[in-house]
Motif scaffolding. Structure first.
Motif, PDB file in Angstrom:
ATOM      1  N   PRO A   2      25.859  12.124  -7.342  1.00  0.00           N
ATOM      2  CA  PRO A   2      24.680  12.631  -7.030  1.00  0.00           C
ATOM      3  C   PRO A   2      24.066  12.290  -5.533  1.00  0.00           C
ATOM      4  N   VAL A   3      24.092  11.719  -5.142  1.00  0.00           N
ATOM      5  CA  VAL A   3      23.661  11.194  -3.818  1.00  0.00           C
ATOM      6  C   VAL A   3      24.517  10.461  -2.884  1.00  0.00           C
ATOM      7  N   ARG A   4      24.791  11.022  -1.804  1.00  0.00           N
ATOM      8  CA  ARG A   4      26.188  10.804  -0.705  1.00  0.00           C
ATOM      9  C   ARG A   4      25.533  11.222   0.442  1.00  0.00           C
ATOM     10  N   ARG A   5      26.134   9.967   1.572  1.00  0.00           N
ATOM     11  CA  ARG A   5      25.596   9.691   3.154  1.00  0.00           C
ATOM     12  C   ARG A   5      26.811  11.600   3.268  1.00  0.00           C
ATOM     13  N   HIS A   6      26.268  12.012   4.294  1.00  0.00           N
ATOM     14  CA  HIS A   6      26.819  13.426   5.294  1.00  0.00           C
ATOM     15  C   HIS A   6      26.450  13.710   6.638  1.00  0.00           C
ATOM     16  N   GLY A   7      27.191  12.459   6.861  1.00  0.00           N
ATOM     17  CA  GLY A   7      26.798  12.560   8.385  1.00  0.00           C
ATOM     18  C   GLY A   7      25.631  12.091   8.428  1.00  0.00           C
ATOM     19  N   ARG A   8      24.934  12.817   9.333  1.00  0.00           N
ATOM     20  CA  ARG A   8      23.587  11.657   9.355  1.00  0.00           C
ATOM     21  C   ARG A   8      22.181  12.353   8.545  1.00  0.00           C
ATOM     22  N   THR A   9      22.844  13.018   7.868  1.00  0.00           N
ATOM     23  CA  THR A   9      21.553  12.951   7.028  1.00  0.00           C
ATOM     24  C   THR A   9      22.597  12.620   4.788  1.00  0.00           C
ATOM     25  N   TRP A  10      21.905  13.058   4.781  1.00  0.00           N
ATOM     26  CA  TRP A  10      21.644  12.534   2.477  1.00  0.00           C
ATOM     27  C   TRP A  10      21.807  13.702   1.578  1.00  0.00           C
ATOM     28  N   LEU A  21      24.247  22.784  -7.565  1.00  0.00           N
ATOM     29  CA  LEU A  21      23.157  23.074  -6.807  1.00  0.00           C
ATOM     30  C   LEU A  21      23.377  21.731  -5.921  1.00  0.00           C
ATOM     31  N   SER A  22      23.251  21.538  -4.533  1.00  0.00           N
ATOM     32  CA  SER A  22      23.310  20.858  -3.129  1.00  0.00           C
ATOM     33  C   SER A  22      22.021  21.000  -2.793  1.00  0.00           C
ATOM     34  N   ARG A  28      17.651   8.909   2.867  1.00  0.00           N
ATOM     35  CA  ARG A  28      18.277   9.064   0.992  1.00  0.00           C
ATOM     36  C   ARG A  28      17.176   9.435   0.537  1.00  0.00           C
ATOM     37  N   PRO A  29      15.392   8.177   0.216  1.00  0.00           N
ATOM     38  CA  PRO A  29      14.505   8.590  -1.175  1.00  0.00           C
ATOM     39  C   PRO A  29      14.821   9.941  -1.136  1.00  0.00           C
ATOM     40  N   ASP A  30      14.233  10.438  -0.174  1.00  0.00           N
ATOM     41  CA  ASP A  30      14.099  12.160  -0.297  1.00  0.00           C
ATOM     42  C   ASP A  30      15.388  12.439  -1.295  1.00  0.00           C
ATOM     43  N   ALA A  31      16.233  12.978  -0.811  1.00  0.00           N
ATOM     44  CA  ALA A  31      17.805  12.439  -1.856  1.00  0.00           C
ATOM     45  C   ALA A  31      17.391  12.377  -3.471  1.00  0.00           C
ATOM     46  N   LEU A  32      16.941  11.270  -3.354  1.00  0.00           N
ATOM     47  CA  LEU A  32      17.195  10.611  -4.666  1.00  0.00           C
ATOM     48  C   LEU A  32      15.609  11.463  -5.144  1.00  0.00           C
ATOM     49  N   GLU A  33      14.462  11.743  -4.920  1.00  0.00           N
ATOM     50  CA  GLU A  33      13.899  12.599  -5.463  1.00  0.00           C
ATOM     51  C   GLU A  33      13.710  13.650  -6.089  1.00  0.00           C
ATOM     52  N   TRP A  34      14.989  14.207  -5.054  1.00  0.00           N
ATOM     53  CA  TRP A  34      15.256  16.072  -5.209  1.00  0.00           C
ATOM     54  C   TRP A  34      16.214  15.660  -6.779  1.00  0.00           C
ATOM     55  N   GLU A  35      17.204  15.120  -6.625  1.00  0.00           N
ATOM     56  CA  GLU A  35      18.056  15.294  -7.534  1.00  0.00           C
ATOM     57  C   GLU A  35      17.430  14.820  -9.045  1.00  0.00           C
TER      58      GLU A  35
END
Length: 319
Positions: A2-10, A21-22, A28-35
């Motif tokens: 569900p959360v993975r690295r994408h260049g310099r972002t997550w 939805l993406s 990474r913490p912000d991405a996990l929180e949104w997920e």
């Protein structure tokens, strides 16, 4: 994953009913929180609950939606930037307590009421949209956000002669916009969004309003023949209006003063505040009451209805 690295972002991804939805985040913490929030909303939808949205999400939707159409969009971005530290980590349902925290901080810093109220007004608007239009809130929490007292409002009311002079100093569609604003009380944005289909049976029907509620405004005969749309942009109207006010000898007048002028004429003609509220599209009578001082007719009429209990003068005794 569900959360993975994408260049310099997550990048965070969530799958729901065949739709993916993406969203991309800096950490990474912000991405996990949104997920986690996204999955919770999906679960809420499945069982018929109102999804739990964050206050930050609501502010972001407002900035990208309604606020983006306003002339003050850049100013609103700055206001929301100041709100974000108070909003971070709070659910949308906590918007009233966040508003109170902003009010307390403003009082502690001895900020002017007007400065604090700009932030409170933004939160109130977001809460009302979330309840009335987005379906993000079950309760009208915006009604519980109160502004600070002590703010000085700028109100300039023009006379009919001044409005006529201002209109004659303009030309073409700018003149039409000035007359419509003074004789319908429409806001600048409402005027510029008018379509030919909005005019029916001698009245304007507005579907996109600041309060979120449709509004009907009868057209006086003086402006009933003006063709719509006005085909004016913000810039052309601003330049034309500023030139007209200089030529008319009233350079201090703002376009919004025409709306206040319309309200003042209604009150002075004896219209009740509820009528003025509905014509202007105010959210409450508290907003409309700023014009109540313009007429004392209702006060005089009330006093005339008092019973006659005066004592007759005694006749002087003859000497």
């Amino acid at each position: 994953m569900p959360v993975r690295r994408h260049g310099r972002t997550w990048e965070a991804r969530v799958q729901s009913a065949g739709t993916r939805l993406s969203r991309t985040f800096a950490s990474r913490p912000d991405a996990l929180e949104w997920e986690r929030h996204a999955r919770r909303r999906i679960a809420d939808h499945r069982v018929g609950r109102t999804p739990a949205y964050s206050l930050e999400e609501a502010l972001e939707r407002w900035l990208k939606g309604e606020a983006a159409t306003l002339r003050s969009h850049r100013h609103l971005i700055n206001i929301v930037a100041v709100i974000y530290p108070f909003a971070r980590g709070h659910a949308l349902t906590e918007i009233v307590s966040v508003a109170e925290a902003i009010k307390a901080a403003g009082i502690g810093a001895r900020a002017a009421p007007a400065t604090v109220n700009r932030k409170l007004a933004a939160l109130r608007r977001v809460a009302r949209l979330a309840h009335r239009q987005w379906g993000w809130l079950d309760e009208p929490l915006g009604d519980r956000i109160t502004l600070m007292s002590g703010e000085r409002h700028r109100h300039i009311y023009l006379t009919p002669a001044q409005v006529q002079k201002l209109a004659l100093a303009a030309s073409g569609r700018v003149r039409d916009a000035i007359l419509l604003a003074a004789l319908t009380g429409l806001r600048r944005g409402e005027l510029l969004r008018l379509k030919a289909s909005d005019k029916r049976a001698g009245a304007l029907t507005l579907s996109e309003t600041k309060s979120g509620r449709p509004r009907l405004v009868p057209l006086p005969p003086q402006v009933a023949s003006i063709k719509l749309p006005l085909n004016l942009g913000e810039s052309k109207l601003r330049v034309g209006f500023e030139a007209a006010r200089e030529k008319a000898g009233i350079p201090h007048v703002r376009f919004h003063d025409l709306r206040h002028t319309y309200a003042s004429w209604l009150v002075q003609a004896g219209s009740g505040l509820t009528v003025v509220r509905d014509l202007l599209g105010h959210s409450s009578l508290a907003v409309t009451s700023r014009y109540s001082h313009l007429s004392d007719r209702h006060l005089r009429q009330a006093v005339k209805k008092l019973p006659a209990v005066g004592m007759a003068r005694r006749r002087k005794k003859a000497a």
